[in-house]
Design a protein around this motif. Structure first.
Motif, mmCIF file in Angstrom:
data_model
loop_
_atom_site.group_PDB
_atom_site.id
_atom_site.type_symbol
_atom_site.label_atom_id
_atom_site.label_comp_id
_atom_site.label_asym_id
_atom_site.label_seq_id
_atom_site.Cartn_x
_atom_site.Cartn_y
_atom_site.Cartn_z
ATOM 1 N N ILE A 168 2.333 1.791 -3.562
ATOM 2 C CA ILE A 168 1.337 2.332 -4.495
ATOM 3 C C ILE A 168 1.144 3.824 -4.241
ATOM 4 O O ILE A 168 1.041 4.630 -5.169
ATOM 5 C CB ILE A 168 0.000 1.585 -4.344
ATOM 6 C CG1 ILE A 168 0.166 0.120 -4.741
ATOM 7 C CG2 ILE A 168 -1.084 2.239 -5.215
ATOM 8 C CD1 ILE A 168 -1.046 -0.734 -4.448
ATOM 9 N N ARG A 169 1.084 4.209 -2.957
ATOM 10 C CA ARG A 169 0.851 5.624 -2.632
ATOM 11 C C ARG A 169 2.044 6.485 -3.030
ATOM 12 O O ARG A 169 1.894 7.597 -3.528
ATOM 13 C CB ARG A 169 0.562 5.760 -1.134
ATOM 14 C CG ARG A 169 0.166 7.154 -0.694
ATOM 15 C CD ARG A 169 -0.585 7.083 0.638
ATOM 16 N NE ARG A 169 0.073 6.201 1.565
ATOM 17 C CZ ARG A 169 1.093 6.564 2.357
ATOM 18 N NH1 ARG A 169 1.561 7.796 2.292
ATOM 19 N NH2 ARG A 169 1.643 5.710 3.187
ATOM 20 N N LYS B 21 -1.211 6.087 -7.569
ATOM 21 C CA LYS B 21 -1.927 4.901 -8.075
ATOM 22 C C LYS B 21 -1.989 4.857 -9.592
ATOM 23 O O LYS B 21 -2.015 3.797 -10.198
ATOM 24 C CB LYS B 21 -3.327 4.829 -7.472
ATOM 25 C CG LYS B 21 -4.178 6.087 -7.636
ATOM 26 C CD LYS B 21 -5.517 5.916 -6.937
ATOM 27 C CE LYS B 21 -6.361 7.187 -7.005
ATOM 28 N NZ LYS B 21 -5.834 8.243 -6.140
ATOM 29 N N GLY C 47 0.816 -1.215 0.000
ATOM 30 C CA GLY C 47 0.000 0.000 0.000
ATOM 31 C C GLY C 47 0.841 1.253 0.000
ATOM 32 O O GLY C 47 0.505 2.249 -0.658
ATOM 33 N N TYR D 156 -6.253 -0.151 -5.232
ATOM 34 C CA TYR D 156 -6.043 0.875 -4.198
ATOM 35 C C TYR D 156 -7.148 1.933 -4.278
ATOM 36 O O TYR D 156 -7.719 2.343 -3.265
ATOM 37 C CB TYR D 156 -4.672 1.506 -4.403
ATOM 38 C CG TYR D 156 -4.232 2.470 -3.321
ATOM 39 C CD1 TYR D 156 -3.427 2.036 -2.266
ATOM 40 C CD2 TYR D 156 -4.589 3.816 -3.357
ATOM 41 C CE1 TYR D 156 -2.999 2.916 -1.285
ATOM 42 C CE2 TYR D 156 -4.175 4.702 -2.379
ATOM 43 C CZ TYR D 156 -3.370 4.242 -1.343
ATOM 44 O OH TYR D 156 -2.961 5.119 -0.369
ATOM 45 N N GLU D 157 -7.446 2.363 -5.513
ATOM 46 C CA GLU D 157 -8.468 3.380 -5.714
ATOM 47 C C GLU D 157 -9.843 2.874 -5.274
ATOM 48 O O GLU D 157 -10.667 3.638 -4.747
ATOM 49 C CB GLU D 157 -8.509 3.787 -7.185
ATOM 50 C CG GLU D 157 -9.430 4.961 -7.482
ATOM 51 C CD GLU D 157 -9.354 5.401 -8.934
ATOM 52 O OE1 GLU D 157 -10.047 6.375 -9.288
ATOM 53 O OE2 GLU D 157 -8.603 4.786 -9.709
ATOM 54 N N LEU E 124 -4.716 1.524 3.171
ATOM 55 C CA LEU E 124 -4.215 2.615 2.342
ATOM 56 C C LEU E 124 -2.889 3.184 2.843
ATOM 57 O O LEU E 124 -2.072 3.649 2.055
ATOM 58 C CB LEU E 124 -5.261 3.740 2.285
ATOM 59 C CG LEU E 124 -6.620 3.353 1.707
ATOM 60 C CD1 LEU E 124 -7.583 4.542 1.786
ATOM 61 C CD2 LEU E 124 -6.484 2.870 0.268
ATOM 62 N N GLU F 5 -10.098 3.338 -1.619
ATOM 63 C CA GLU F 5 -10.258 4.763 -1.332
ATOM 64 C C GLU F 5 -11.707 5.221 -1.479
ATOM 65 O O GLU F 5 -12.225 5.981 -0.665
ATOM 66 C CB GLU F 5 -9.384 5.593 -2.290
ATOM 67 C CG GLU F 5 -7.989 5.876 -1.804
ATOM 68 C CD GLU F 5 -7.289 6.869 -2.726
ATOM 69 O OE1 GLU F 5 -6.579 7.745 -2.214
ATOM 70 O OE2 GLU F 5 -7.450 6.765 -3.959
#
Length: 229
Positions: free
Chosen positions: A46-47, A51, A43, A62-63, A83, A66
């Motif tokens: 990715i951040r 993304k 996570g 990931y989105e 996240l 969110e």
């Protein structure tokens, strides 16, 4: 480019004819940074890359987390667990990639201060059944001023020069290992080689992380601006 307090230098040996980094010479700080990448939760990776910059479908996954309403999440689950996962305690953060996470990290105890801590204030103390809602200060691991160069910090020992290949293979540097690499790449003309000192800051660090997930020519891609098939 990050400021000078958050940069790491390394020396590249570049083959000018091939426009390719043969290998890099670096100290403890750069190797500690590379090893830190192995400890990053998915996570967090990715951040850091954003993304939309991810290869494959993890960015969309990931989105989805969110945008998914808390209504559909288990009531005892905080979406930040997915996240913004917390890295392993005791690691090193040479370029402060995780500085924001550490700055906002919170841990909790029960009101009776029993010897248990939790990341979630809704957790229940196993001794008194009270909510673990009392925030206590979090102390981040100590790193020597400006870097991880202190012998007690980071992952590898200092006072050693390391050889890092274009594909991020790491080994102790020696004359024999350098000659072996030149023979491997069939380098005949020493005049076609150039030493180049470069600096790795936050921007380059994130570029290196991204390139490491996509290519076997990481140093060439990041520092020479060339994408090698």
């Amino acid at each position: 480019m990050a400021n000078s307090e958050s940069t790491v230098s390394l020396k590249l040996l570049v083959d000018l004819k091939r426009h390719k980094v043969l290998f890099a010479e670096a100290g403890k700080d750069f190797v500690d940074f590379l090893f830190t990448l192995l400890s990053l939760p998915v996570g967090t990776v990715i951040r850091l890359l954003a993304k939309h910059g991810m290869v494959g479908s993890l960015g969309k996954l990931y989105e989805s987390v969110e945008t998914l309403s808390d209504t559909y999440m288990q009531p005892n689950l905080d979406k930040d667990t997915l996240l913004k996962p917390k890295p392993a305690i005791g690691g090193t953060d040479v370029l402060h990639l995780l500085a924001g996470d550490e700055a906002t990290r919170k841990v909790y105890m029960c009101r009776n201060y029993h010897r248990y801590v939790a990341d979630d204030s809704r957790a229940i103390c196993p001794l008194c059944n009270s909510a673990m809602s009392t925030e206590v200060p979090h102390v981040a691991p100590h790193v020597a001023s400006g870097s991880s160069s202190g012998e007690g910090g980071g992952y590898v020992k200092g006072l050693v020069t390391y050889m890092i290949m274009d594909n991020l293979e790491v080994k102790p540097m020696s004359t024999i290992s350098g000659i072996t690499v030149l023979n491997k790449f069939n380098v005949k003309e020493v005049g076609a080689l150039e030493e180049k000192v470069v600096h790795l800051g936050m921007q380059e660090g994130i570029s290196l992380l991204k390139a490491s997930l996509q290519s076997n020519y990481v140093l060439t891609s990041v520092f020479l601006g060339k994408k090698v098939a």
